[in-house]
Design a protein around this motif. Structure first.
Motif, PDB file in Angstrom:
ATOM      1  N   ASN A   1       2.379   1.833  -3.335  1.00 40.95           N
ATOM      2  CA  ASN A   1       1.415   1.992  -4.441  1.00 40.95           C
ATOM      3  C   ASN A   1       1.551   0.889  -5.485  1.00 40.95           C
ATOM      4  O   ASN A   1       1.459   1.136  -6.686  1.00 40.95           O
TER       5      ASN A   1
ATOM      6  N   THR B   1     -11.529   5.473  -1.512  1.00 38.08           N
ATOM      7  CA  THR B   1     -12.074   4.373  -2.317  1.00 38.08           C
ATOM      8  C   THR B   1     -12.251   3.172  -1.390  1.00 38.08           C
ATOM      9  O   THR B   1     -11.499   3.001  -0.440  1.00 38.08           O
TER      10      THR B   1
ATOM     11  N   CYS C   1     -10.324   3.780   1.875  1.00 31.49           N
ATOM     12  CA  CYS C   1      -8.891   4.065   1.908  1.00 31.49           C
ATOM     13  C   CYS C   1      -8.642   5.374   2.648  1.00 31.49           C
ATOM     14  O   CYS C   1      -9.333   6.371   2.406  1.00 31.49           O
TER      15      CYS C   1
ATOM     16  N   PHE D   1       0.840  -1.199   0.000  1.00 36.28           N
ATOM     17  CA  PHE D   1       0.000   0.000   0.000  1.00 36.28           C
ATOM     18  C   PHE D   1       0.875   1.249   0.000  1.00 36.28           C
ATOM     19  O   PHE D   1       0.669   2.161  -0.801  1.00 36.28           O
ATOM     20  N   GLN D   2       1.855   1.302   0.884  1.00 36.99           N
ATOM     21  CA  GLN D   2       2.749   2.465   0.930  1.00 36.99           C
ATOM     22  C   GLN D   2       3.533   2.618  -0.374  1.00 36.99           C
ATOM     23  O   GLN D   2       3.888   3.727  -0.751  1.00 36.99           O
TER      24      GLN D   2
ATOM     25  N   CYS E   1      -6.069  -1.014  -1.900  1.00 36.42           N
ATOM     26  CA  CYS E   1      -6.920   0.031  -2.475  1.00 36.42           C
ATOM     27  C   CYS E   1      -6.765  -0.017  -3.989  1.00 36.42           C
ATOM     28  O   CYS E   1      -5.675   0.233  -4.507  1.00 36.42           O
TER      29      CYS E   1
ATOM     30  N   LYS F   1      -6.283   7.386   2.157  1.00 34.51           N
ATOM     31  CA  LYS F   1      -5.719   8.386   1.241  1.00 34.51           C
ATOM     32  C   LYS F   1      -6.763   8.950   0.281  1.00 34.51           C
ATOM     33  O   LYS F   1      -6.839  10.152   0.096  1.00 34.51           O
ATOM     34  N   CYS F   2      -7.541   8.051  -0.356  1.00 36.36           N
ATOM     35  CA  CYS F   2      -8.420   8.509  -1.446  1.00 36.36           C
ATOM     36  C   CYS F   2      -9.900   8.228  -1.211  1.00 36.36           C
ATOM     37  O   CYS F   2     -10.728   8.607  -2.020  1.00 36.36           O
TER      38      CYS F   2
ATOM     39  N   LYS G   1      -7.611   2.040  -6.210  1.00 32.52           N
ATOM     40  CA  LYS G   1      -7.260   3.329  -6.820  1.00 32.52           C
ATOM     41  C   LYS G   1      -5.804   3.699  -6.535  1.00 32.52           C
ATOM     42  O   LYS G   1      -5.079   4.115  -7.432  1.00 32.52           O
ATOM     43  N   CYS G   2      -5.360   3.551  -5.299  1.00 31.82           N
ATOM     44  CA  CYS G   2      -3.979   3.898  -4.938  1.00 31.82           C
ATOM     45  C   CYS G   2      -2.979   2.842  -5.415  1.00 31.82           C
ATOM     46  O   CYS G   2      -1.793   3.138  -5.552  1.00 31.82           O
ATOM     47  N   GLN G   3      -3.466   1.635  -5.632  1.00 32.50           N
ATOM     48  CA  GLN G   3      -2.622   0.540  -6.074  1.00 32.50           C
ATOM     49  C   GLN G   3      -3.186  -0.030  -7.377  1.00 32.50           C
ATOM     50  O   GLN G   3      -3.649  -1.156  -7.425  1.00 32.50           O
TER      51      GLN G   3
END
Length: 113
Positions: A17, A85, A80, A14-15, A100, A82-83, A102-104
């Motif tokens: 991406n 989603t 998420c 996750f960190q 996630c 961050k975003c 979207k982030c990944q």
């Protein structure tokens, strides 16, 4: 990722991406650098917090780890951080994996079934 438990690999990817479906042989050098840096970061923070205590586990010393309070995706139901989603849970290679979408994002040429 092998040799790292589900909790930590979910957080590291996750960190970084990086989608958990991405084939290792399609990673770019920069992706590998991010994974190494984020592995050091996640594991260092987990050690500082005494590990990750999930459910009712208690060590012989009666210690509960506190890193579970910092988890961004593993075991999360909801969105998420961050975003916003929806977090997705899938099974890859027999392991429950959270990420996630979207982030990944998935790269079609690197999809692992």
């Amino acid at each position: 990722m092998t040799g790292i438990g589900n909790i930590y690999d979910d957080e590291i990817l996750f960190q970084s991406n990086i989608n958990p479906y991405q084939k290792a042989n399609t990673l770019k050098e920069q992706d590998c650098i991010k994974i190494i840096q984020n592995t050091k970061d996640v594991l260092s923070r987990a050690i500082e917090k005494g590990g990750t205590t999930i459910k009712s586990y208690t060590s012989e010393e009666g210690v509960h780890g506190l890193f579970q309070h910092e988890l961004q995706v593993h075991g999360k139901k909801g969105t998420c951080p961050k975003c916003h989603t929806e977090i997705t849970k899938v099974v890859i290679g027999g392991r429950g994996t959270y990420f996630c979408p979207k982030c990944q994002p998935i790269k079609e040429e690197s999809f692992v079934k």
